[in-house]
Enzyme design. Structure first.
Site, mmCIF file in Angstrom:
data_model
loop_
_atom_site.group_PDB
_atom_site.id
_atom_site.type_symbol
_atom_site.label_atom_id
_atom_site.label_comp_id
_atom_site.label_asym_id
_atom_site.label_seq_id
_atom_site.Cartn_x
_atom_site.Cartn_y
_atom_site.Cartn_z
ATOM 1 N N CYS A 130 -24.930 -0.304 -19.135
ATOM 2 C CA CYS A 130 -23.996 0.335 -18.209
ATOM 3 C C CYS A 130 -24.094 1.853 -18.281
ATOM 4 C CB CYS A 130 -22.582 -0.111 -18.559
ATOM 5 S SG CYS A 130 -21.287 0.782 -17.678
ATOM 6 N N VAL B 90 -16.480 -1.858 -19.298
ATOM 7 C CA VAL B 90 -16.928 -1.018 -20.399
ATOM 8 C C VAL B 90 -17.240 0.358 -19.828
ATOM 9 C CG1 VAL B 90 -17.829 -2.842 -21.871
ATOM 10 C CG2 VAL B 90 -19.317 -1.873 -20.109
ATOM 11 N N TYR C 104 -24.690 3.268 -6.067
ATOM 12 C CA TYR C 104 -23.990 2.012 -5.809
ATOM 13 C C TYR C 104 -23.588 1.891 -4.350
ATOM 14 C CZ TYR C 104 -23.854 1.294 -10.792
ATOM 15 O OH TYR C 104 -24.231 1.084 -12.095
ATOM 16 N N TRP D 28 -17.592 -9.371 -20.109
ATOM 17 C CA TRP D 28 -18.665 -9.007 -21.022
ATOM 18 C C TRP D 28 -18.478 -9.808 -22.312
ATOM 19 C CZ3 TRP D 28 -22.591 -5.708 -19.716
ATOM 20 C CH2 TRP D 28 -22.388 -4.866 -18.611
#
Length: 360
Positions: free
Chosen positions: A65, A133, A196, A98
């Site tokens: 990430c 996260v 994105y 996660w």
């Protein structure tokens, strides 16, 4: 958390989310990131009920990430490894959360939980948004304190100063904070989030707009960095950390997977040299795991890559070639010093990085 809430949130904060359903693109719509995070802060004075204390908190990240990668870099540059432990999630996840599948037995060795969602639900059993996260967990209670990733790194720089290593750089110098914030906001809007907005655009028009904004900003950054080594001032700051984690993923993921394909990073001379300069700086490249990065994006985003085939390339050896940026001057760590090598348990495997001859 219901499946619907998980999927809805996944459309907004893609890389940190908790669904393998492939629901990343909302047909006909522009990608809009949900930026509602848990805003509780860990501060020196403990005004939110969470004072800075060595050993009390655990930083949960995933190397895949980019938002978490920022926290890994800042923690390492500041030398906080001995006071803020770090738990590593694997690069992929299911629709719930996660997971700690990299750890023996599948449980985080400190928190003793298999899924990060357990720490979110320990604080709020009805937590309605994504299990993201980075997150910082209060170890004694097992509860998430914050997942507000932009504030996490700023607080590591400004609230944890009593525990910074000798020679830690000032990543957020007070006299430059206005300019750092301004540049970082432009980078976030058009680059960090811009990739994105391209990859998860639900229409051609939305994609075209995002693509144009992304490359216009990258051109602007190239012009800015043509005559200065770093984005703000003559040392590495928070602004550089924020740009780096997107650049590090650009050719391996965003160029093809997210259709950001006007130019590869290694075809943008100034930005490529800038990225290599940072990559070769202790605390940056040694936190980047290209294998996990690619596995996350290509395996989890099934509506974009339904076969889940992970590409073998690109060749990574260029990351280690001379960059020539020293000619612009600048002092990477200001009056400070480079961080020591990473702790053995936190070393990225050699075949996951930019070792000579390795593919991504």
């Amino acid at each position: 958390m219901t499946r619907a809430s998980a999927v809805g949130r996944y459309r907004d904060v893609v890389t940190e989310e908790n669904s393998t359903s492939g629901a990343y693109v909302d047909p006909g719509k522009e990608f809009v990131r949900d930026s509602r995070y848990i805003e509780t802060r860990i501060t020196a004075d403990g005004r939110d009920g969470y004072p800075v204390e060595p050993g009390r908190y655990r930083l949960i990240v995933a190397r895949a990430c980019p938002w978490a990668n920022r926290a890994i870099i800042v923690r390492r540059l500041l030398g906080l490894e001995d006071v803020l432990s770090m738990g590593l999630c694997g690069p992929t996840h299911d629709e719930r959360s996660w997971t700690f599948d990299l750890d023996p037995g599948g449980d985080d060795p400190v928190l003793q939980i298999p899924r990060l969602q357990d720490a979110y639900f320990a604080r709020d059993p009805g937590y309605p948004r994504g299990i993201t996260v980075p997150a910082i967990v209060d170890v004694p209670t097992g509860q998430v304190v914050t997942n507000n990733y932009p504030q996490i790194t700023l607080d590591l720089s400004t609230e944890w100063t009593a525990y910074h290593r000798d020679g830690a750089p000032d990543l957020y110098p007070e006299r430059l904070r206005g300019e750092i914030d301004e540049v970082a906001e432009l980078v976030f809007r058009d680059v960090n989030n811009g990739v994105y907005r391209c990859g998860f655009a639900g229409s051609q028009d939305a994609y075209d707009r995002a693509y144009d904004r992304l490359f216009a900003r990258l051109d602007w950054l190239g012009e800015r960095l043509a005559t200065r080594r770093y984005l703000v001032g003559d040392t590495i700051t928070e602004a550089d950390v924020r740009l780096f984690t997107t650049l590090a993923r650009f050719d391996a993921v965003y160029h093809g997977h997210f259709k950001c394909n006007r130019s590869k990073l290694d075809e943008m001379d100034v930005l490529w040299a800038y990225a290599r300069d940072l990559f070769q700086t202790p605390g940056f490249g040694d936190t980047v795991d290209f294998t996990q990065i690619k596995r996350h994006y290509y395996v989890v985003h099934t509506d974009i890559n339904p076969t889940r085939i992970v590409p073998k390339g690109p060749d990574l050896t260029g990351w280690l070639t001379p960059h020539g940026r020293e000619a612009l001057g600048g002092r990477p760590f200001g009056d400070g010093t480079p961080p020591p090598p990473p702790k053995p348990a936190e070393v990225v495997p050699a075949d996951h990085g930019a070792a000579p001859g390795s593919p991504a």
